[in-house]
Design a protein around this motif. Structure first.
Motif, PDB file in Angstrom:
ATOM      1  N   HIS A  72      30.003  43.512  37.369  1.00 48.26           N
ATOM      2  CA  HIS A  72      28.908  44.428  37.710  1.00 48.26           C
ATOM      3  C   HIS A  72      29.432  45.674  38.430  1.00 48.26           C
ATOM      4  CE1 HIS A  72      24.715  45.496  38.602  1.00 48.26           C
ATOM      5  NE2 HIS A  72      25.180  45.930  39.772  1.00 48.26           N
ATOM      6  N   HIS A  73      30.361  45.453  39.376  1.00 45.03           N
ATOM      7  CA  HIS A  73      30.911  46.566  40.158  1.00 45.03           C
ATOM      8  C   HIS A  73      32.297  46.893  39.608  1.00 45.03           C
ATOM      9  CE1 HIS A  73      27.637  46.331  43.043  1.00 45.03           C
ATOM     10  NE2 HIS A  73      27.841  45.026  43.164  1.00 45.03           N
ATOM     11  N   LYS A  74      32.369  47.915  38.805  1.00 39.81           N
ATOM     12  CA  LYS A  74      33.598  48.244  38.104  1.00 39.81           C
ATOM     13  C   LYS A  74      34.605  48.964  39.008  1.00 39.81           C
ATOM     14  CE  LYS A  74      31.954  46.752  34.148  1.00 39.81           C
ATOM     15  NZ  LYS A  74      32.461  45.512  33.514  1.00 39.81           N
ATOM     16  N   LEU A  75      35.843  49.025  38.515  1.00 36.65           N
ATOM     17  CA  LEU A  75      36.907  49.769  39.187  1.00 36.65           C
ATOM     18  C   LEU A  75      36.440  51.194  39.441  1.00 36.65           C
ATOM     19  CD1 LEU A  75      39.903  49.924  40.124  1.00 36.65           C
ATOM     20  CD2 LEU A  75      40.462  50.645  37.791  1.00 36.65           C
ATOM     21  N   GLY A  76      36.652  51.671  40.651  1.00 43.19           N
ATOM     22  CA  GLY A  76      36.231  53.014  41.021  1.00 43.19           C
ATOM     23  C   GLY A  76      35.032  53.024  41.941  1.00 43.19           C
ATOM     24  N   THR A  77      34.343  51.887  42.050  1.00 37.99           N
ATOM     25  CA  THR A  77      33.214  51.799  42.983  1.00 37.99           C
ATOM     26  C   THR A  77      33.685  51.269  44.327  1.00 37.99           C
ATOM     27  OG1 THR A  77      32.656  49.524  42.318  1.00 37.99           O
ATOM     28  CG2 THR A  77      31.643  51.332  41.069  1.00 37.99           C
ATOM     29  N   ALA A  78      32.925  51.587  45.373  1.00 36.43           N
ATOM     30  CA  ALA A  78      33.259  51.091  46.710  1.00 36.43           C
ATOM     31  C   ALA A  78      33.158  49.575  46.764  1.00 36.43           C
ATOM     32  CB  ALA A  78      32.335  51.721  47.747  1.00 36.43           C
ATOM     33  N   LEU A 120      35.873  44.283  47.457  1.00 37.73           N
ATOM     34  CA  LEU A 120      36.229  42.937  47.029  1.00 37.73           C
ATOM     35  C   LEU A 120      37.730  42.793  46.843  1.00 37.73           C
ATOM     36  CD1 LEU A 120      34.952  40.193  46.275  1.00 37.73           C
ATOM     37  CD2 LEU A 120      35.196  40.882  43.884  1.00 37.73           C
ATOM     38  N   MET A 121      38.378  43.805  46.272  1.00 35.36           N
ATOM     39  CA  MET A 121      39.826  43.727  46.095  1.00 35.36           C
ATOM     40  C   MET A 121      40.537  43.629  47.447  1.00 35.36           C
ATOM     41  SD  MET A 121      40.352  43.617  42.834  1.00 35.36           S
ATOM     42  CE  MET A 121      38.811  42.682  42.797  1.00 35.36           C
ATOM     43  N   LEU A 122      40.069  44.370  48.421  1.00 39.09           N
ATOM     44  CA  LEU A 122      40.668  44.297  49.759  1.00 39.09           C
ATOM     45  C   LEU A 122      40.466  42.904  50.350  1.00 39.09           C
ATOM     46  CD1 LEU A 122      39.559  47.781  51.131  1.00 39.09           C
ATOM     47  CD2 LEU A 122      41.940  47.005  50.940  1.00 39.09           C
ATOM     48  N   THR A 171      46.642  39.626  66.133  1.00 37.59           N
ATOM     49  CA  THR A 171      47.815  39.244  65.350  1.00 37.59           C
ATOM     50  C   THR A 171      48.100  40.310  64.303  1.00 37.59           C
ATOM     51  OG1 THR A 171      47.288  36.897  65.607  1.00 37.59           O
ATOM     52  CG2 THR A 171      48.795  37.484  63.815  1.00 37.59           C
ATOM     53  N   THR A 172      49.372  40.692  64.152  1.00 39.22           N
ATOM     54  CA  THR A 172      49.755  41.641  63.120  1.00 39.22           C
ATOM     55  C   THR A 172      49.928  40.903  61.799  1.00 39.22           C
ATOM     56  OG1 THR A 172      50.849  43.151  64.665  1.00 39.22           O
ATOM     57  CG2 THR A 172      51.508  43.292  62.350  1.00 39.22           C
ATOM     58  N   VAL A 173      49.241  41.384  60.767  1.00 36.71           N
ATOM     59  CA  VAL A 173      49.310  40.789  59.437  1.00 36.71           C
ATOM     60  C   VAL A 173      49.911  41.809  58.479  1.00 36.71           C
ATOM     61  CG1 VAL A 173      47.995  39.810  57.523  1.00 36.71           C
ATOM     62  CG2 VAL A 173      47.312  39.329  59.873  1.00 36.71           C
ATOM     63  N   GLU A 174      50.832  41.356  57.644  1.00 40.18           N
ATOM     64  CA  GLU A 174      51.478  42.221  56.654  1.00 40.18           C
ATOM     65  C   GLU A 174      51.455  41.510  55.310  1.00 40.18           C
ATOM     66  OE1 GLU A 174      55.229  42.500  58.659  1.00 40.18           O
ATOM     67  OE2 GLU A 174      54.747  44.460  59.528  1.00 40.18           O
ATOM     68  N   VAL A 175      50.798  42.136  54.326  1.00 39.53           N
ATOM     69  CA  VAL A 175      50.735  41.538  52.994  1.00 39.53           C
ATOM     70  C   VAL A 175      51.066  42.599  51.952  1.00 39.53           C
ATOM     71  CG1 VAL A 175      49.062  39.733  53.579  1.00 39.53           C
ATOM     72  CG2 VAL A 175      48.248  41.975  52.835  1.00 39.53           C
ATOM     73  N   PRO A 176      51.806  42.241  50.922  1.00 41.92           N
ATOM     74  CA  PRO A 176      52.133  43.210  49.869  1.00 41.92           C
ATOM     75  C   PRO A 176      50.887  43.622  49.098  1.00 41.92           C
ATOM     76  CG  PRO A 176      52.787  41.002  49.205  1.00 41.92           C
ATOM     77  CD  PRO A 176      52.378  40.905  50.640  1.00 41.92           C
ATOM     78  N   ILE A 177      50.876  44.856  48.633  1.00 39.97           N
ATOM     79  CA  ILE A 177      49.755  45.349  47.833  1.00 39.97           C
ATOM     80  C   ILE A 177      50.013  45.009  46.374  1.00 39.97           C
ATOM     81  CG2 ILE A 177      48.455  47.389  47.113  1.00 39.97           C
ATOM     82  CD1 ILE A 177      49.175  48.697  49.759  1.00 39.97           C
ATOM     83  N   LEU A 178      49.234  44.073  45.838  1.00 39.11           N
ATOM     84  CA  LEU A 178      49.392  43.657  44.452  1.00 39.11           C
ATOM     85  C   LEU A 178      48.687  44.647  43.517  1.00 39.11           C
ATOM     86  CD1 LEU A 178      48.934  39.791  44.739  1.00 39.11           C
ATOM     87  CD2 LEU A 178      51.019  41.153  44.900  1.00 39.11           C
ATOM     88  N   PRO A 179      49.028  44.630  42.232  1.00 41.82           N
ATOM     89  CA  PRO A 179      48.503  45.627  41.287  1.00 41.82           C
ATOM     90  C   PRO A 179      46.984  45.808  41.283  1.00 41.82           C
ATOM     91  CG  PRO A 179      50.328  44.469  40.289  1.00 41.82           C
ATOM     92  CD  PRO A 179      50.078  43.790  41.603  1.00 41.82           C
ATOM     93  N   PRO A 180      46.165  44.728  41.284  1.00 41.60           N
ATOM     94  CA  PRO A 180      44.711  44.960  41.276  1.00 41.60           C
ATOM     95  C   PRO A 180      44.233  45.743  42.500  1.00 41.60           C
ATOM     96  CG  PRO A 180      45.208  42.691  40.677  1.00 41.60           C
ATOM     97  CD  PRO A 180      46.486  43.286  41.200  1.00 41.60           C
ATOM     98  N   LEU A 181      44.833  45.447  43.661  1.00 40.92           N
ATOM     99  CA  LEU A 181      44.454  46.170  44.867  1.00 40.92           C
ATOM    100  C   LEU A 181      44.988  47.601  44.822  1.00 40.92           C
ATOM    101  CD1 LEU A 181      43.223  46.435  47.641  1.00 40.92           C
ATOM    102  CD2 LEU A 181      45.228  45.280  48.605  1.00 40.92           C
ATOM    103  N   ALA A 182      46.213  47.785  44.345  1.00 41.76           N
ATOM    104  CA  ALA A 182      46.787  49.126  44.228  1.00 41.76           C
ATOM    105  C   ALA A 182      45.922  50.004  43.340  1.00 41.76           C
ATOM    106  CB  ALA A 182      48.213  49.046  43.682  1.00 41.76           C
ATOM    107  N   ALA A 183      45.429  49.441  42.219  1.00 46.64           N
ATOM    108  CA  ALA A 183      44.586  50.207  41.309  1.00 46.64           C
ATOM    109  C   ALA A 183      43.289  50.630  41.985  1.00 46.64           C
ATOM    110  CB  ALA A 183      44.289  49.386  40.055  1.00 46.64           C
ATOM    111  N   ALA A 184      42.715  49.733  42.789  1.00 42.85           N
ATOM    112  CA  ALA A 184      41.471  50.058  43.489  1.00 42.85           C
ATOM    113  C   ALA A 184      41.707  51.118  44.557  1.00 42.85           C
ATOM    114  CB  ALA A 184      40.890  48.787  44.118  1.00 42.85           C
ATOM    115  N   ILE A 185      42.816  51.013  45.292  1.00 41.11           N
ATOM    116  CA  ILE A 185      43.131  51.998  46.328  1.00 41.11           C
ATOM    117  C   ILE A 185      43.371  53.364  45.714  1.00 41.11           C
ATOM    118  CG2 ILE A 185      44.884  52.663  48.026  1.00 41.11           C
ATOM    119  CD1 ILE A 185      45.146  49.716  48.770  1.00 41.11           C
ATOM    120  N   ASP A 186      43.950  53.399  44.532  1.00 46.19           N
ATOM    121  CA  ASP A 186      44.238  54.677  43.870  1.00 46.19           C
ATOM    122  C   ASP A 186      42.971  55.455  43.534  1.00 46.19           C
ATOM    123  OD1 ASP A 186      46.957  54.355  44.005  1.00 46.19           O
ATOM    124  OD2 ASP A 186      47.175  53.581  41.963  1.00 46.19           O
TER     125      ASP A 186
END
Length: 350
Positions: free
Chosen positions: A186-192, A197-199, A236-251
């Protein structure tokens, strides 16, 4: 320092501190009055009401040495100092300020050094119809007295022998993979909504962190692009790699926008506002009974199903296990565990 923005109460302004918490001020006719705490706190309301009357906010009541008010005041000052050093989460300070404050109207002048166990049982029993709240209050009293004993302020902890109320709750309902896919259909890539959800899925962050995450939290660790932030709840400091689905959403976020998720008015969401918005997005997608925290639960469950170890899950979620072994995940090893854990999610398609 964040820019002042108006909130619901007349002439009340707030700005975000560097640590992501809010500072409140009453501003009218060129007069600016700093306000303690946050809306809903008794001391905040007293100061706000005084400012509206044009009076100087009343100073905190002087507590007689040894009284419960005296102990609560000292303990809260200790927590505030821990918050400033990054050792205590803002949520913990706010919650304990509120809970312990509820004791003062009836018990402020009682001798904190001689309050018996039955007093603790009484104040806890008064919340018998709210067992979760009663258990949290008991935990706050135990914590205050434990600190008071270490500081040499009280001789004993009257909450130690009091048993916490037992209750069962399923908590926030975890999302299923089908729920996640229905949402993204329902909520496609490019929407808030899609970005939110990706975050949530690919960082397992809490709502309080989701509201502040932005470009300033992107960094490179050992050649890997990652999100790195300090949790608002636990520090607590948390560090997680940005995987492709999240990278695409951030872009899809405009280049000049620092905070990933902003309101239609161009301002960052409050955690509560973002929670409400997430529920709206769920309703729009035909989903009900789901929340932002439920995505965090789903991420933890998905990591477990993919074979991640307890320590790997702790590294991603930023949990501090009660087990002694958890100590080793709070150091540099946390990143190695998180990197390995998140690699297992690279093949997940939502």
């Amino acid at each position: 320092m964040g820019t002042d923005m108006r909130v619901d109460l007349p002439f009340l302004m707030r700005s975000r501190r560097a640590d992501g918490t809010w500072r409140y001020r009453y501003r009218r006719g060129g007069v600016v009055v700093p306000l303690p705490g946050s809306p809903g706190d008794p001391e905040f309301q007293r100061a706000y009401d005084a400012a509206r009357r044009g009076a100087t906010p009343a100073a905190p009541e002087t507590a007689e040495a040894g009284s419960l008010r005296w102990l609560v005041t000292k303990y809260l000052a200790h927590l505030e100092a821990g918050l400033a050093r990054g050792q205590v989460g803002h949520g913990t300070v706010k919650q304990r300020r509120h809970l312990l404050g509820t004791l003062l109207p009836a018990w402020a002048d009682h001798n904190a050094r001689t309050l018996p166990d039955r007093w603790v049982r009484r104040v806890v029993h008064e919340r018998a119809d709210r067992p979760a709240s009663a258990a949290t209050l008991l935990k706050a009293i135990r914590g205050m007295y434990a600190w008071g004993m270490e500081a040499g302020l009280v001789p004993r902890n009257p909450a130690t022998a009091v048993r916490a109320p037992t209750y069962r709750t399923e908590g926030f309902r975890a999302w299923t993979v089908a729920d996640l896919r229905k949402f993204t259909e329902h909520h496609k890539l490019g929407t808030a909504a899609h970005l939110a959800l990706m975050l949530l899925v690919f960082t397992a962050c809490r709502r309080s962190d989701l509201a502040v995450l932005g470009r300033q939290h992107i960094k490179t660790i050992e050649g890997v692009t990652a999100l790195s932030w300090r949790q608002a709840k636990t520090s607590t400091t948390v560090e997680v790699p940005i995987l492709p689905p999240l990278a695409a959403a951030i872009d899809t976020v405009p280049a000049g926008q620092m905070t990933f998720l902003i309101t239609p008015f161009g301002r960052p969401y409050t955690p509560a506002g973002l929670g409400n918005k997430m529920r709206d997005w769920c309703t729009d997608a035909g989903l009900s009974g789901l929340s932002a925290h439920g995505v965090r639960k789903a991420s933890g469950g998905l990591l477990a199903e993919l074979g991640c170890t307890e320590h790997q899950i702790m590294a991603v979620l930023g949990h501090a296990s009660p087990r002694v072994s958890a100590i080793y995940t709070r150091s540099a090893r946390r990143w190695t565990l998180a990197l390995d854990a998140m690699k297992r999610m690279e093949g997940v398609s939502l």
